[in-house]
Design a protein around this motif. Structure first.
Motif, short mmCIF file in Angstrom:
data_model
loop_
_atom_site.label_atom_id
_atom_site.label_comp_id
_atom_site.label_asym_id
_atom_site.label_seq_id
_atom_site.Cartn_x
_atom_site.Cartn_y
_atom_site.Cartn_z
N ALA A 22 0.67 -1.20 -0.01
CA ALA A 22 0.09 -0.08 -0.18
C ALA A 22 0.96 1.14 -0.15
CB ALA A 22 -0.86 -0.21 1.23
N MET A 23 1.94 1.29 0.78
CA MET A 23 2.82 2.41 0.93
C MET A 23 3.55 2.71 -0.47
SD MET A 23 4.90 3.69 3.70
CE MET A 23 6.36 4.68 3.68
N VAL A 24 3.85 1.53 -1.29
CA VAL A 24 4.56 1.82 -2.60
C VAL A 24 3.52 2.60 -3.41
CG1 VAL A 24 5.55 0.69 -4.67
CG2 VAL A 24 6.38 -0.07 -2.53
N PHE A 25 2.15 2.22 -3.40
CA PHE A 25 1.20 2.72 -4.20
C PHE A 25 1.08 4.17 -3.80
CE2 PHE A 25 -0.03 -1.74 -5.53
CZ PHE A 25 -0.26 -1.27 -6.84
N MET A 26 1.04 4.35 -2.46
CA MET A 26 0.77 5.70 -2.30
C MET A 26 1.95 6.70 -2.49
SD MET A 26 -1.05 5.27 1.70
CE MET A 26 -0.07 6.80 2.45
N LEU A 27 3.16 6.11 -2.32
CA LEU A 27 4.40 6.92 -2.76
C LEU A 27 4.39 6.97 -4.33
CD1 LEU A 27 7.06 5.37 -0.63
CD2 LEU A 27 6.38 7.66 -0.50
N ALA A 28 3.71 6.22 -4.99
CA ALA A 28 3.90 6.31 -6.59
C ALA A 28 2.96 7.79 -6.73
CB ALA A 28 3.04 5.12 -7.18
N LEU A 29 1.96 8.06 -6.12
CA LEU A 29 0.97 9.06 -6.23
C LEU A 29 1.57 10.19 -5.88
CD1 LEU A 29 -2.51 7.51 -5.47
CD2 LEU A 29 -1.45 7.79 -7.65
N LEU A 30 2.66 10.32 -5.11
CA LEU A 30 3.35 11.69 -4.51
C LEU A 30 3.46 12.86 -5.45
CD1 LEU A 30 4.28 12.30 -1.47
CD2 LEU A 30 6.66 11.76 -2.33
N PRO A 31 3.86 12.71 -6.56
CA PRO A 31 4.18 13.56 -7.46
C PRO A 31 2.90 14.49 -7.69
CG PRO A 31 5.14 11.76 -8.62
CD PRO A 31 4.14 11.06 -7.29
N ALA A 32 1.73 14.08 -7.48
CA ALA A 32 0.73 14.80 -7.67
C ALA A 32 0.48 15.94 -6.48
CB ALA A 32 -0.55 14.03 -7.64
N TYR A 33 1.12 15.61 -5.45
CA TYR A 33 0.93 16.60 -4.07
C TYR A 33 2.16 17.18 -3.84
CZ TYR A 33 -2.73 13.19 -3.70
OH TYR A 33 -3.92 12.33 -4.11
N ALA A 34 3.34 16.40 -4.03
CA ALA A 34 4.69 16.97 -3.28
C ALA A 34 5.30 17.98 -4.22
CB ALA A 34 5.45 15.82 -3.10
N SER A 35 6.02 18.86 -3.55
CA SER A 35 6.88 19.96 -4.29
C SER A 35 8.08 19.26 -4.95
CB SER A 35 7.43 20.87 -3.19
OG SER A 35 8.34 20.23 -2.35
N ARG A 36 8.70 19.97 -5.81
CA ARG A 36 9.83 19.35 -6.69
C ARG A 36 11.14 18.98 -5.47
NH1 ARG A 36 13.05 22.30 -11.35
NH2 ARG A 36 14.31 20.44 -11.62
N GLY A 37 11.16 19.99 -4.40
CA GLY A 37 12.22 19.85 -3.51
C GLY A 37 12.17 18.43 -2.59
N LEU A 38 10.89 18.06 -2.48
CA LEU A 38 10.22 16.84 -1.67
C LEU A 38 10.63 15.73 -2.40
CD1 LEU A 38 9.24 15.61 1.16
CD2 LEU A 38 6.96 15.61 -0.05
#
Lengths: 287, 357
Positions: free
Chosen positions: B21-37
């Motif tokens: 589940a964590m891998v799937f959530m991390l895969a969606l990270l670019p939708a929310y996260a800043s470029r720095g993160l």
């Protein structure tokens, strides 16, 4: 290119590498411990020499007499409180601890002395040379080589002619049986590391007087020392001298062809020996 | 009485599901996260992958390598060579760069396996130095000063247009997102692959060799072949990761790509502090490492000095690392590789665990 000159310089450089290697070889021979911080300890000794020489206004050769007991003590404490705790059947703990020590020492020296290049000032000796007919040889390189031979003879005498040497060899062969005979392996190990630090002080003296040094050069000295030990064959100090000469020759010949190839040629000579004689030129120990 | 062998516990099944589940959530990270993160996450994930492969060698195979920078450097340079000299797409070049590292590891293994025990470690280091010096002679890729990826190549990565459209970002940010995804996929694949390997027959053989080489040989384990296999696997994985790191950096030089500090010392500290010989250890270690770096990065050499001292302290007083401390206190294992012999009692239906191994 003056061939004879190149060869003589290479052989004399080998004396320096044998000095780097003798301490490493001593510690490995007695407790099967490869000290990855060996090069950094040489650099540490060079900085101690630098401080002592400049604060007291002494020649580095005199300062070495003061630094040697200090390094002896450092070696004893290091073995007693750090390295000794890691010895055992598993080879990873001593390697990982000494690797950590190497990184910590490098950065402590960087913090204390900055990244500037330093040199031990040996006065007129630095440029003095002796004319030997076709070649002219620097006094410092000659002294280095002579010191390497003296150190090797002294260590061999210690090993094979004294009671302490017998205890060293007994502990190296079988620490448990040696303990039954009243030898304390822990003290033997501390003594061996302390003596290795005396050799490290001598190596540092020539490292610092012959060329510039800075906190980052330790790992490369460890690598040269290691190559000299492997080329010579484990367990033989004269072999280590031959190994040092091999690396020194390969480096000076390589540099004479193309200055960029100096270090690379030394490594390639090492790989060739590993390919053709994997147990080294003069193997004595199995390990 | 019936017996069966189990390699999982209820806790480990829950944690496996959580990990997926964590891998799937991390895969969606670019939708929310800043470029720095995203860039920080890229750093964490690539260091984690390198740490897992080093841990496979040292923690499970007993092969302490100080030459991992050889594979990072060869991977990075192979990718640059394919892009600059042959006009490949960098993403395709990343995959092939792993094969280049694999090829280089064959002669490297040939030399280093001639050295035993502790000398293997310095042997790998010497070979990495040789590669650094050789690569510096290669003038087409900038020699000793290094070179950069052409902007045209990094701008038109495969899939970059799609990413630009979906996330509404510029091409530099699109490259970061693609690199992040690849780093995530690589870290997940490395952990899954190593986990699978360790639970397989080979994994059992590997721990048998680590625990007692002679006994393992007496029951027919070919330790030499096993060590070769994990050496090659680790070279391949480290090479791909190196290529990916240098795709994101877009600039390479021999001193940086073959740096023993960046690609081996840091990795060793991550694994040792987290817990050597476990899959959880490097995960915990990389988070500690990232925190320390964020806190101490401005203090230059103090940072490395404290990492070195922390590594020594852990080895002396808690040789199984932070994860070992946690695991000993709680008995928790997220990625168990032990085999449990479970006894099924026919009458009562009660199960009892008999043996740990």
């Amino acid at each position: 290119m003056n061939y004879l000159d190149t060869v003589v310089q290479g052989v004399l450089l080998g004396g320096l590498y044998a000095l780097f290697a003798a301490g490493l070889s001593l510690v490995f021979g007695i407790m099967r411990l490869v000290n990855l911080a060996h090069g950094d300890l040489i650099v540490l000794a060079a900085y101690l020499l630098l401080i002592t020489a400049s604060v007291l206004g002494l020649s580095p050769f005199v300062a070495a007499a003061a630094v040697a007991p200090l390094m002896f003590g450092i070696g004893w404490l290091l073995q007693r409180h750090v390295l000794g705790r890691t010895l055992g059947a598993d080879i990873l703990p001593p390697l990982l601890v000494t690797f950590g020590l190497s990184i910590a020492l490098q950065n402590a020296l960087l913090q204390g002395f900055s990244a500037d290049s330093r040199r031990l000032n040996s006065g007129a000796l630095a440029t003095a040379s002796i004319d030997l007919g076709p070649v002219s040889v620097g006094v410092l390189p000659l002294l280095t080589f002579a010191s390497a031979i003296v150190v090797i003879i002294a260590l061999n005498q210690l090993f094979y002619r004294t009671e302490l040497g017998r205890a060293f060899r007994a502990t190296s062969d079988d620490a448990d049986t040696a303990r039954l005979m009243g030898i304390q392996p822990q003290r033997i190990f501390s003594g061996a590391t302390a003596i290795a630090m005396l050799v490290v002080t001598i190596a540092a003296l020539y490292l610092g007087t012959r060329a510039n040094f800075d906190p980052s050069i330790g790992p490369a000295r460890l690598i040269y020392a290691f190559e000299a030990v492997i080329i010579g064959g484990l367990g033989s100090l004269w072999g280590t001298l031959a190994g040092g000469i091999t690396i020194g020759l390969a480096q000076t010949i390589g540099a004479a062809i193309n200055p960029e190839w100096q270090i690379l040629s030394g490594h390639i000579a090492f790989l060739l020996v590993l390919l053709l004689k994997p147990r080294g030129l003069f193997p004595r120990a199995f390990d | 009485m019936r017996y069966s062998i189990q390699t999982s516990t209820r806790f480990s099944r829950v944690s496996l599901a959580l990990a997926v589940a964590m891998v799937f959530m991390l895969a969606l990270l670019p939708a929310y996260a800043s470029r720095g993160l995203l860039q920080d996450m890229f750093f964490i994930l690539t260091m984690l992958t390198l740490a897992q492969f080093w841990n496979l060698l040292a923690g499970y195979g007993g092969l302490l390598s100080i030459g991992q920078q050889a594979f990072v450097g060869v991977g990075g340079y192979a990718m640059f060579a394919l892009v600059i000299l042959h006009g490949w797409d960098p993403l395709a070049a990343v995959a092939v760069a792993g094969c280049a590292a694999l090829l280089v590891s064959i002669p490297m293994g040939f030399f280093s396996f001639r050295l035993h025990g502790a000398y293997f470690a310095i042997g790998t280091w010497v070979l990495a130095e040789v590669l650094r010096l050789l690569v510096a002679q290669f003038k087409a890729l900038g020699g000793g000063t290094g070179t950069s990826l052409p902007r045209a190549a990094t701008r038109n990565l495969w899939g970059a247009d799609w990413v630009k459209e979906v996330f509404d970002v510029k091409s530099a940010a699109a490259r970061d997102i693609l690199a992040y995804w690849l780093a995530l996929a690589l870290a997940a694949a490395a952990i899954a692959g190593i986990y699978y390997l360790l639970r397989s027959k080979q994994g059992l053989a590997l721990s048998a060799v680590r625990d007692n080489a002679e006994v393992a040989r007496s029951v027919g384990v070919n330790a030499h072949r096993l060590k070769w296999q994990i050496f090659l696997a680790s070279a391949f994985g480290t090479g791909i990761t190196g290529a990916l790191i240098y795709l994101q950096k877009a600039r390479i030089s021999p001193d940086a790509a073959f740096s023993v500090t960046d690609w081996t010392a840091y990795i060793i500290f991550i694994v040792v502090i987290g817990g050597i010989g476990t899959i959880e250890g490097p995960i915990l270690g990389v988070l500690v490492f990232y925190l320390l770096q964020s806190l101490l990065a401005d203090y230059g050499s103090w940072y490395l000095l404290s990492l070195g001292v922390a590594g020594i302290t852990v080895m002396l007083f808690a040789p199984r690392g932070l994860w070992g401390l946690i695991s000993d206190r709680t008995g928790v294992q997220c990625f168990p590789i032990r085999r449990l012999l479970v006894q099924h009692s026919n009458k009562t239906g009660e199960n009892s665990v008999r043996n740990h191994h």
